[in-house]
Design a protein around this motif. Structure first.
Motif, PDB file in Angstrom:
ATOM      1  N   THR A  60       0.836  -1.195   0.000  1.00 55.19           N
ATOM      2  CA  THR A  60       0.000   0.000   0.000  1.00 55.19           C
ATOM      3  C   THR A  60       0.875   1.250   0.000  1.00 55.19           C
ATOM      4  O   THR A  60       2.084   1.197   0.292  1.00 55.19           O
ATOM      5  CB  THR A  60      -0.913   0.046   1.225  1.00 55.19           C
ATOM      6  N   VAL A 107     -10.731   8.995  -8.541  1.00 53.81           N
ATOM      7  CA  VAL A 107      -9.807   7.860  -8.521  1.00 53.81           C
ATOM      8  C   VAL A 107      -8.396   8.299  -8.890  1.00 53.81           C
ATOM      9  O   VAL A 107      -7.414   7.899  -8.262  1.00 53.81           O
ATOM     10  CB  VAL A 107     -10.298   6.764  -9.486  1.00 53.81           C
ATOM     11  N   SER A 108      -8.280   9.136  -9.907  1.00 52.33           N
ATOM     12  CA  SER A 108      -6.960   9.524 -10.388  1.00 52.33           C
ATOM     13  C   SER A 108      -6.169  10.271  -9.319  1.00 52.33           C
ATOM     14  O   SER A 108      -4.993   9.983  -9.086  1.00 52.33           O
ATOM     15  CB  SER A 108      -7.091  10.388 -11.645  1.00 52.33           C
ATOM     16  N   ASN A 164      -6.429  10.192  -6.050  1.00 52.54           N
ATOM     17  CA  ASN A 164      -6.064   9.358  -4.906  1.00 52.54           C
ATOM     18  C   ASN A 164      -5.150   8.211  -5.283  1.00 52.54           C
ATOM     19  O   ASN A 164      -4.250   7.847  -4.525  1.00 52.54           O
ATOM     20  CB  ASN A 164      -7.335   8.857  -4.219  1.00 52.54           C
ATOM     21  N   THR A 165      -5.350   7.640  -6.476  1.00 54.51           N
ATOM     22  CA  THR A 165      -4.466   6.575  -6.933  1.00 54.51           C
ATOM     23  C   THR A 165      -3.065   7.108  -7.168  1.00 54.51           C
ATOM     24  O   THR A 165      -2.073   6.424  -6.920  1.00 54.51           O
ATOM     25  CB  THR A 165      -5.009   5.949  -8.231  1.00 54.51           C
ATOM     26  N   ASN A 166      -2.988   8.341  -7.658  1.00 60.06           N
ATOM     27  CA  ASN A 166      -1.696   8.961  -7.944  1.00 60.06           C
ATOM     28  C   ASN A 166      -1.236   9.880  -6.815  1.00 60.06           C
ATOM     29  O   ASN A 166      -0.531  10.864  -7.057  1.00 60.06           O
ATOM     30  CB  ASN A 166      -1.786   9.750  -9.257  1.00 60.06           C
ATOM     31  N   LEU A 207      -2.101   4.659 -14.983  1.00 60.65           N
ATOM     32  CA  LEU A 207      -2.704   3.437 -14.467  1.00 60.65           C
ATOM     33  C   LEU A 207      -2.393   2.282 -15.410  1.00 60.65           C
ATOM     34  O   LEU A 207      -2.426   2.442 -16.636  1.00 60.65           O
ATOM     35  CB  LEU A 207      -4.231   3.596 -14.368  1.00 60.65           C
ATOM     36  N   THR A 213     -10.914   5.719  -4.807  1.00 64.74           N
ATOM     37  CA  THR A 213      -9.769   4.833  -4.985  1.00 64.74           C
ATOM     38  C   THR A 213     -10.174   3.614  -5.793  1.00 64.74           C
ATOM     39  O   THR A 213     -11.354   3.299  -5.945  1.00 64.74           O
ATOM     40  CB  THR A 213      -9.225   4.343  -3.629  1.00 64.74           C
ATOM     41  N   GLN A 214      -9.169   2.901  -6.289  1.00 63.17           N
ATOM     42  CA  GLN A 214      -9.425   1.640  -6.984  1.00 63.17           C
ATOM     43  C   GLN A 214     -10.158   0.674  -6.067  1.00 63.17           C
ATOM     44  O   GLN A 214     -11.083  -0.034  -6.495  1.00 63.17           O
ATOM     45  CB  GLN A 214      -8.109   1.007  -7.425  1.00 63.17           C
ATOM     46  N   ASN A 215      -9.750   0.643  -4.809  1.00 61.47           N
ATOM     47  CA  ASN A 215     -10.356  -0.296  -3.866  1.00 61.47           C
ATOM     48  C   ASN A 215     -11.849  -0.051  -3.719  1.00 61.47           C
ATOM     49  O   ASN A 215     -12.643  -1.002  -3.686  1.00 61.47           O
ATOM     50  CB  ASN A 215      -9.670  -0.190  -2.504  1.00 61.47           C
TER      51      ASN A 215
END
Length: 444
Positions: free
Chosen positions: A60, A134-135, A137-139, A294, A347-349
């Motif tokens: 993580t 998503v972008s 937080n993922t990044n 991604l 997020t992805q999750n």
């Protein structure tokens, strides 16, 4: 003036950002302590340990961060915690509890304590103003690397030059334009937080272009070639026109009557809740599809999750067995519905989490996804209005309906549904006439 964002209480958040500017950028201090944390030495160290020491493993973000930063430099760990605090400020769709836990966890790696009741960790200070997606937080690691780069650059400036830069939003915007990775979302976020009278709260680069395109009748492809600061100036000019047209400064591009102008691809089309939701989801899907940062397999699964397919459907089957309203269990006739809508997942999750879902019959899913029904903490089905109740009765669904106990993760997602999705229809119905008026104004 961009300080109006509807019901949200913006002043405490802007006060927090201003405190960061004065304490940290101008005086090399700290958000939460009396220490000197935002110094050239610490910024150089965190750049070396974090930016120049990437971890491409499967752990993580926080597991990687802890490994990268180590334990030898307590001040750097506290600096990292304050950076995460700053990155979390804009997010409406991240709870205060999550924000505080993240900040305190990293801060305590230093061996020092941080009280959760600190005024800059309060509900008001961390309320947020935008639904970061998503972008963003993922990044998060890329946004943090960008933050390290620009703050290192600002703090390296001689004091008089630094003060001039931080006293003029347009000067800062031009300075940021010349930095590497200037198109990160954090660029837009910082300009708004520090200069809300000059810059909009729009963090999404896609939304910025769509708004200017709709109000100025300029092709998005042409806008992409412009400098970011030129788009900022166009947004300010549009705001000034709309304030004059509507006779008020209390306007926002994400609220009626402006939002429907740029989110309707066909300006002649009827303003319709279903099409608005569909368009939001199409915009989110396009952002994911265009995000080269991604992995392709992840992009595919995130997009499949929009329609309840792929990994998400399989994970939901591990949690839920049937529609809790109709009791139909044959999955061929059920929709894998997100509780916290796919379009709002940060997020992805969250997009792929089986706990963020319910099996619903398609007609029930329609009511749930559009906010006409929700479920209270005890599992009781709650209707928006009498009309919705009559529809359920027509479908032979007799109230009261109780869907039973949800697990803790489902309850957390359902709280978001109650807060942000339920009663969405009321917002739409009250604004149709205003939308028609503003669309006429834009055409003129």
């Amino acid at each position: 003036m961009s300080r109006f964002i509807g019901k949200h209480d913006l002043p405490p958040l802007l006060h927090a950002a201003n405190h960061w500017k004065k304490a940290c950028l101008l005086n090399n201090g700290s958000v939460f302590s009396e220490r000197q944390l935002w110094t050239p030495k610490n910024l150089t160290l965190i750049e070396k340990l974090f930016v120049n020491n990437p971890d491409e493993g499967d752990n993580t973000f926080f597991e990687k961060l802890k490994e990268q930063l180590g334990t030898k430099h307590p001040d750097v760990l506290c600096l990292a915690a304050e950076m995460l605090w700053l990155l979390s400020l804009p997010s409406l769709n991240v709870s205060r509890k999550t924000k505080v836990n993240n900040v305190i966890t990293v801060w305590e790696w230093s061996g020092r304590g941080l009280h959760p009741d600190h005024v800059l960790l309060s509900e008001k200070a961390l309320a947020g103003y935008a639904r970061t997606g998503v972008s963003y937080n993922t990044n998060r690691w890329r946004e943090m690397a960008y933050l390290i780069d620009i703050t290192k650059g600002i703090i390296a400036l001689p004091e008089p030059q630094r003060k001039r830069l931080l006293s003029d939003g347009w000067r800062l915007a031009q300075w940021l334009e010349e930095r590497a990775q200037s198109r990160r979302q954090l660029r837009h976020i910082l300009l708004f937080l520090l200069f809300p009278d000059d810059f909009e709260r729009i963090a999404s680069g896609v939304h910025r272009l769509k708004i200017v395109s709709a109000f100025d009748n300029v092709a998005v492809s042409a806008l992409r070639k412009m400098q970011l600061i030129e788009v900022d100036k166009k947004l300010m000019a549009i705001r000034q026109r709309m304030e004059k047209s509507l006779g008020t400064k209390d306007i926002d591009f994400y609220l009626s009557p402006l939002v429907e102008v740029w989110r309707n691809r066909d300006k002649e089309a009827d303003v319709d809740l279903a099409s608005r939701i569909a368009q939001e989801e199409e915009e989110r899907e396009q952002e994911i599809a265009d995000d080269d940062e991604l992995e392709k397999t992840i992009r595919v699964q995130l997009i499949k999750a929009r329609f309840g397919h792929g990994i998400y459907r399989r994970k939901l089957a591990e949690v839920e067995k049937a529609c809790r309203v109709t009791h139909v269990s044959d999955k061929r006739f059920l929709t894998a519905s997100h509780i916290k809508p796919w379009r709002d997942c940060e997020t992805q999750n969250e997009c792929l989490d089986g706990n963020n879902g319910l099996w619903l019959a398609p007609h029930i899913d329609r009511l749930f996804d559009h906010g006409w029904i929700t479920f209270d903490p005890k599992g009781e089905l709650v209707c928006f209005d009498v009309c919705t109740q009559e529809i359920l009765e027509t479908w032979n669904i007799e109230l009261p309906v109780n869907i039973g106990k949800l697990n803790k993760s489902q309850q957390r997602y359902m709280q978001f549904h109650r807060d942000y999705v339920y009663q969405m229809g009321r917002f739409y119905k009250n604004k149709v006439n205003e939308v028609e008026d503003i669309q006429s104004s834009v055409k003129c």
